[in-house]
Design a protein around this motif. Structure first.
Motif, PDB file in Angstrom:
ATOM      1  N   VAL A  70     -63.112 -17.388  -9.852  1.00  0.00           N
ATOM      2  CA  VAL A  70     -62.799 -18.800  -9.907  1.00  0.00           C
ATOM      3  C   VAL A  70     -62.005 -19.060 -11.184  1.00  0.00           C
ATOM      4  O   VAL A  70     -62.156 -18.354 -12.176  1.00  0.00           O
ATOM      5  N   ARG A 578     -67.178 -23.608  -9.650  1.00  0.00           N
ATOM      6  CA  ARG A 578     -66.439 -23.926  -8.420  1.00  0.00           C
ATOM      7  C   ARG A 578     -66.816 -25.323  -7.934  1.00  0.00           C
ATOM      8  O   ARG A 578     -65.954 -26.060  -7.430  1.00  0.00           O
ATOM      9  N   GLN A 581     -64.821 -27.921  -9.678  1.00  0.00           N
ATOM     10  CA  GLN A 581     -63.443 -27.973  -9.217  1.00  0.00           C
ATOM     11  C   GLN A 581     -63.310 -28.498  -7.788  1.00  0.00           C
ATOM     12  O   GLN A 581     -62.301 -29.107  -7.443  1.00  0.00           O
ATOM     13  N   GLU A 582     -64.313 -28.209  -6.947  1.00  0.00           N
ATOM     14  CA  GLU A 582     -64.204 -28.501  -5.520  1.00  0.00           C
ATOM     15  C   GLU A 582     -65.269 -29.512  -5.112  1.00  0.00           C
ATOM     16  O   GLU A 582     -66.411 -29.146  -4.827  1.00  0.00           O
ATOM     17  N   LYS A 584     -65.895 -31.093  -2.400  1.00  0.00           N
ATOM     18  CA  LYS A 584     -66.530 -30.871  -1.099  1.00  0.00           C
ATOM     19  C   LYS A 584     -67.584 -29.773  -1.171  1.00  0.00           C
ATOM     20  O   LYS A 584     -68.576 -29.806  -0.437  1.00  0.00           O
ATOM     21  N   LEU A 585     -67.360 -28.787  -2.047  1.00  0.00           N
ATOM     22  CA  LEU A 585     -68.362 -27.739  -2.226  1.00  0.00           C
ATOM     23  C   LEU A 585     -69.623 -28.312  -2.843  1.00  0.00           C
ATOM     24  O   LEU A 585     -70.742 -27.972  -2.433  1.00  0.00           O
TER      25      LEU A 585
END
Length: 636
Positions: A70, A578, A581-582, A584-585
């Motif tokens: 990542v 992660r 950064q994401e 939706k995750l």
């Protein structure tokens, strides 16, 4: 959990107010010389508990992501100034339940202002008046809290030499901004590491070989007084009972469902149904980790007899469905009376001894554990067993780090000599080329775990990181994990603790259990966790379809859901960043965190920070240091 902790906290505040005057003269301090003559140097047992033939279990689908890195935001945050974030943002990761200034000021005023020598009943009247007047709880709960907690807390505060700031710092050291440079008050002696650190990150998983399939059940909180149709929206900390009242503010009756209700503990029918479905859906389980908190959250009503009755009922439930399965239990904080209170063995006063609990659990646990473990169970509720040749499970009583174990205010140096015993067991495991899983109830990184105990435990984990392959806890009711880090390298995680979801829907989450797949049973076994699955019941759906039995289904498996090539500490560390950064995750993780509960709310950035910071915090009361980078990345 917040209501419960608040009620306990205010009980302490009022108890301190009257602590020096209750029951006349202080208890003789000579009774507590803190000597514990128990010999912690116990030779570990050598007979494996599992004697059946090894087998290969069907694994969940695997991730397609093969360890790609990542983007390391930490490297881009070396210069904090570039982000235009002021230093007053730092510290937001500390979730302050009670401000330290309020705790210290209130404790100081109350401790010094009243020296009147009132009777226990007079103190109780004033406590209840203030408790009700400030709408902390209703009259019955306030009265019950004092009746159950008061005698224990007052006995401690009559002899403790700690001042108000020291008491508050023990309860919530980071919120009280304790100097992080201060050395710990006590340390456990450790040997020098004899082997080079194992670095398994680049090694592929050994798929297609025999494995262990392990079930974890945690925080069932069986409520034998649960009544279907009673009010699930009450003023008490626990609802769904015949005596549950209607909320005074915006009170609307919400009938308790057949299979349970949010904000209530587990009815017997829910636990029975879960166990029956586990036996049907997972007939190939090798053993069960049962990580505590069997009694309900009725902390203002609990008695020792009530706790033992729930223990007996819970053991009977499990034995009925799994009569021939190895079960490895651990004690939860609610097994103690009052909740969370576990006086160390140096307390020889039978009025405050834990013998009543340890004698009973020893009697029940004999069904599953070898006779050799009776010594340590009677000492402090912990034990060590060999599962297969080369693989051992150590069950800790992490209640000895609980901030609500009041006798630790007198002396919290390695209660019951448990950590000294743990080091001895790990040293033997290392000498015997064994790998170890550790189980317990309170995660060592929890804010409920005292800082010094957690610090020493982290040092033990760092020293024996080649031996300890995984840890398993409960307590938070959430579906999550905690990471442990090299004390000399905050970017190098060296261990992971899996924190299992609760069976009880008390916290507003759907009932759940965990399944783990562990590499083992072959000559090159690593005994690492290959994958884990969370299975849940949709509580609303179950209660709305009374003509059908509830469905328990797999909510997710970790490697597939988070696209992880393996579940080693570094991949969990990467997952945290992660999720920064994401979005939706993180949303997917949060859905699993509360088990897709219909009553869970949207997360603010600050609440997201709390959750992600908890994942990094295998060492309690260090969030300011370990989560500084997250605070910079996640700011309002």
């Amino acid at each position: 959990m917040f209501l419960e902790r608040s009620a306990i906290f205010w009980c302490v505040q009022f108890a301190i107010y009257f602590g020096s005057v209750t029951h006349g003269n202080p208890i003789a301090s000579s009774r507590y010389n803190f000597d514990d003559e128990w010999d912690s140097n116990i030779i570990s047992n050598k007979e494996p508990l599992l004697t059946t033939a090894s087998r290969e279990h069907k694994l969940p689908p695997q991730s397609h992501r093969q360890g790609k890195d990542v983007i390391d935001l930490r490297e881009r945050l070396l210069n904090v100034e570039e982000l235009n974030v002021t230093n007053d943002k730092i510290g937001n990761s500390v979730n302050k339940i009670i401000p330290c200034s309020v705790c210290t000021l209130g404790t100081n005023l109350l401790q010094t202002a009243v020296r009147k020598g009132e009777s226990f009943e007079a103190i109780k009247l004033q406590f209840v008046a203030i408790c009700v007047g400030f709408e902390i709880q209703n009259h019955d709960v306030c009265t019950g809290i004092f009746d159950i907690f008061g005698p224990e807390v007052l006995a401690v505060l009559n002899v403790t030499e700690k001042n108000p700031k020291e008491i508050c710092t023990l309860l919530q050291s980071e919120a009280c901004e304790e100097d992080p440079s201060l050395p710990p008050p006590w340390t456990i002696e450790l040997s020098e590491a004899r082997n080079e650190l194992e670095e398994p990150e680049g090694r592929p998983l050994q798929l297609g070989k025999p494995t262990l399939k392990i079930l974890q059940i945690s925080d069932s909180h069986l409520d034998l007084e649960y009544v279907e149709g009673s009010n699930a929206n009450c003023d008490e900390p626990l609802c769904c009972r015949a005596t549950s009242t209607l909320k005074k503010k915006n009170g609307v009756i919400m009938p308790a469902g057949r299979w349970g209700a949010f904000n209530c503990d587990s009815p017997r029918i829910l636990v029975d149904n879960m166990l029956e479905n586990i036996a049907k859906d997972h007939p190939d389980i090798d053993y069960i980790m049962w990580t505590g908190d069997l009694p309900p959250h009725d902390i203002w009503l609990q008695t020792k007899n009530d706790s033992l009755m729930v223990l007996k009922e819970s053991v009977a439930q499990v034995q009925r469905i799994f009569p021939n399965t190895v079960i490895l239990p651990a004690l939860g904080n609610h097994e103690g009376i009052p909740a969370g209170n576990f006086p160390p063995p140096w307390n020889k006063d039978q009025a405050h001894s834990m013998d009543w609990l340890y004698n009973e659990v020893n009697k029940h646990w004999k069904t599953w554990l070898p006779e050799s473990e009776e010594n340590s169970i009677l000492q402090g509720g912990f034990y060590s067993v060999l599962i297969r040749p080369g693989f051992r499970v150590i069950s800790l009583n992490t209640n000895y780090c609980n901030i609500f174990s009041w006798w630790l205010l007198l002396n919290n140096t390695d209660p019951a000599k448990e950590l000294d015993w743990l080091v001895n067991q790990l040293e033997q495991a290392e000498n015997n080329d064994e790998k170890v899983h550790i189980i317990g109830h309170i995660p060592p990184g929890s804010s409920d775990c005292m800082k010094t105990w957690s610090h020493n435990f982290n040092e033990i984990v760092n020293r024996y990181q080649n031996v300890i392959k995984a840890q398993f806890y409960g307590h938070t009711h959430s579906d999550e994990f905690q990471l442990f880090y090299d004390p000399n390298n905050s970017s190098r995680p060296n261990n992971v603790a899996y924190v299992a979801p609760s069976v009880t829907p008390f916290s507003g989450y759907n009932p759940a259990y965990r399944i783990y797949h562990v590499d083992g049973e072959h000559p090159d076994s690593t005994w690492e966790v290959i994958d884990h699955e969370t299975w849940i019941m949709d509580l609303d759906k179950a209660n709305s379809n009374l003509n059908e039995n509830p469905e328990w289904f797999k909510l997710y498996s970790a490697r597939e859901a988070f696209d992880m090539p393996n579940l080693r500490p570094l991949e969990w560390h990467k997952l945290i960043y992660r999720m920064v950064q994401e979005p939706k995750l993180f949303e997917a993780f949060y859905k699993f965190f509360h088990r897709d509960s219909p009553v869970s709310k949207h997360m603010t950035n600050k609440e997201k920070l709390y959750i992600l910071c908890d994942l990094k915090s295998g060492r309690s009361q260090t969030r300011r240091a370990i989560c500084r980078d997250l605070e910079i990345m996640i700011h309002d």
